[in-house]
Scaffold this active site. Sequence first.
Site, mmCIF file in Angstrom:
data_model
loop_
_atom_site.group_PDB
_atom_site.id
_atom_site.type_symbol
_atom_site.label_atom_id
_atom_site.label_comp_id
_atom_site.label_asym_id
_atom_site.label_seq_id
_atom_site.Cartn_x
_atom_site.Cartn_y
_atom_site.Cartn_z
ATOM 1 N N HIS A 1 -8.978 -3.761 -2.487
ATOM 2 C CA HIS A 1 -8.012 -3.037 -1.648
ATOM 3 C C HIS A 1 -8.395 -1.558 -1.553
ATOM 4 O O HIS A 1 -8.432 -0.990 -0.462
ATOM 5 C CB HIS A 1 -6.604 -3.201 -2.233
ATOM 6 C CG HIS A 1 -5.542 -2.475 -1.485
ATOM 7 N ND1 HIS A 1 -4.637 -3.120 -0.667
ATOM 8 C CD2 HIS A 1 -5.227 -1.152 -1.411
ATOM 9 C CE1 HIS A 1 -3.822 -2.228 -0.129
ATOM 10 N NE2 HIS A 1 -4.162 -1.021 -0.569
ATOM 11 N N GLU A 2 -8.684 -0.928 -2.697
ATOM 12 C CA GLU A 2 -9.044 0.492 -2.702
ATOM 13 C C GLU A 2 -10.411 0.715 -2.061
ATOM 14 O O GLU A 2 -10.622 1.706 -1.363
ATOM 15 C CB GLU A 2 -9.001 1.062 -4.124
ATOM 16 C CG GLU A 2 -7.647 0.967 -4.794
ATOM 17 C CD GLU A 2 -6.486 1.513 -3.978
ATOM 18 O OE1 GLU A 2 -6.668 2.505 -3.225
ATOM 19 O OE2 GLU A 2 -5.380 0.957 -4.078
ATOM 20 N N CYS B 1 0.851 -1.188 0.000
ATOM 21 C CA CYS B 1 0.000 0.000 0.000
ATOM 22 C C CYS B 1 0.883 1.233 0.000
ATOM 23 O O CYS B 1 1.867 1.292 0.740
ATOM 24 C CB CYS B 1 -0.886 -0.017 1.243
ATOM 25 S SG CYS B 1 -1.990 1.399 1.394
ATOM 26 N N HIS C 1 -10.169 1.101 1.530
ATOM 27 C CA HIS C 1 -9.775 2.450 1.945
ATOM 28 C C HIS C 1 -10.981 3.364 2.146
ATOM 29 O O HIS C 1 -11.028 4.120 3.112
ATOM 30 C CB HIS C 1 -8.835 3.094 0.914
ATOM 31 C CG HIS C 1 -7.410 2.713 1.071
ATOM 32 N ND1 HIS C 1 -6.669 2.981 2.199
ATOM 33 C CD2 HIS C 1 -6.568 2.086 0.227
ATOM 34 C CE1 HIS C 1 -5.442 2.541 2.040
ATOM 35 N NE2 HIS C 1 -5.342 1.977 0.855
#
EC number: 3.5.1.88
Length: 186
Positions: A137-138, A95, A141
């Site tokens: 993954h994003e 990351c 966030h």
Amino acid sequence: MKLPIVAYGDPVLKKVGADIDKDYPELKELIANMFDTMYYANGVGLAAPQIGLPIRLFIVDTGEEEDGTPGYKRVFINAQIIEETGEPWSFNEGCLSIPDIRENIMRKPNIKVNFFDENWVEHTEDVDGLPARVIQHEYDHIEGKLFTDKVSILRKTMLKSKLDAISKGNIKTDYKMRFPNRSKKR
């Protein structure tokens, strides 16, 4: 314009992002700056919280395929993952907000995601493989989660000193970062 990437430990990385609308100020410029920032940092995805904005916006560009065909490139506004399916598989993730730490993370290989693109066209897409992983993954966030939240308690304990060093700015990167706990004496 290349923007500083927020480092591990900043509270914005733990906030659930807010939806935005078509009137969000200078959105096209923000998206262009995010792509500039991501490419400069050699990333494949970047979420708005990583540049200090607690909103539901992220970008993905997996780059060119080995055969020269374009990779998966999208802008995701107000994304919602509707479904995750398949047998979970492990992949070594990193990351931009947590430089120099990589961990094997389990994720399902297939997703269905609903989002608006940069032109406010709504899409629902089935995505698999590496693009699905980058999206997950994003997406984490904008949900206030980090990939380090997915490692075992023992492993996170082992990473604690490295994570503390990152939050204090005791790390070197090739891109601009903003550190939440950097000493003012520097």
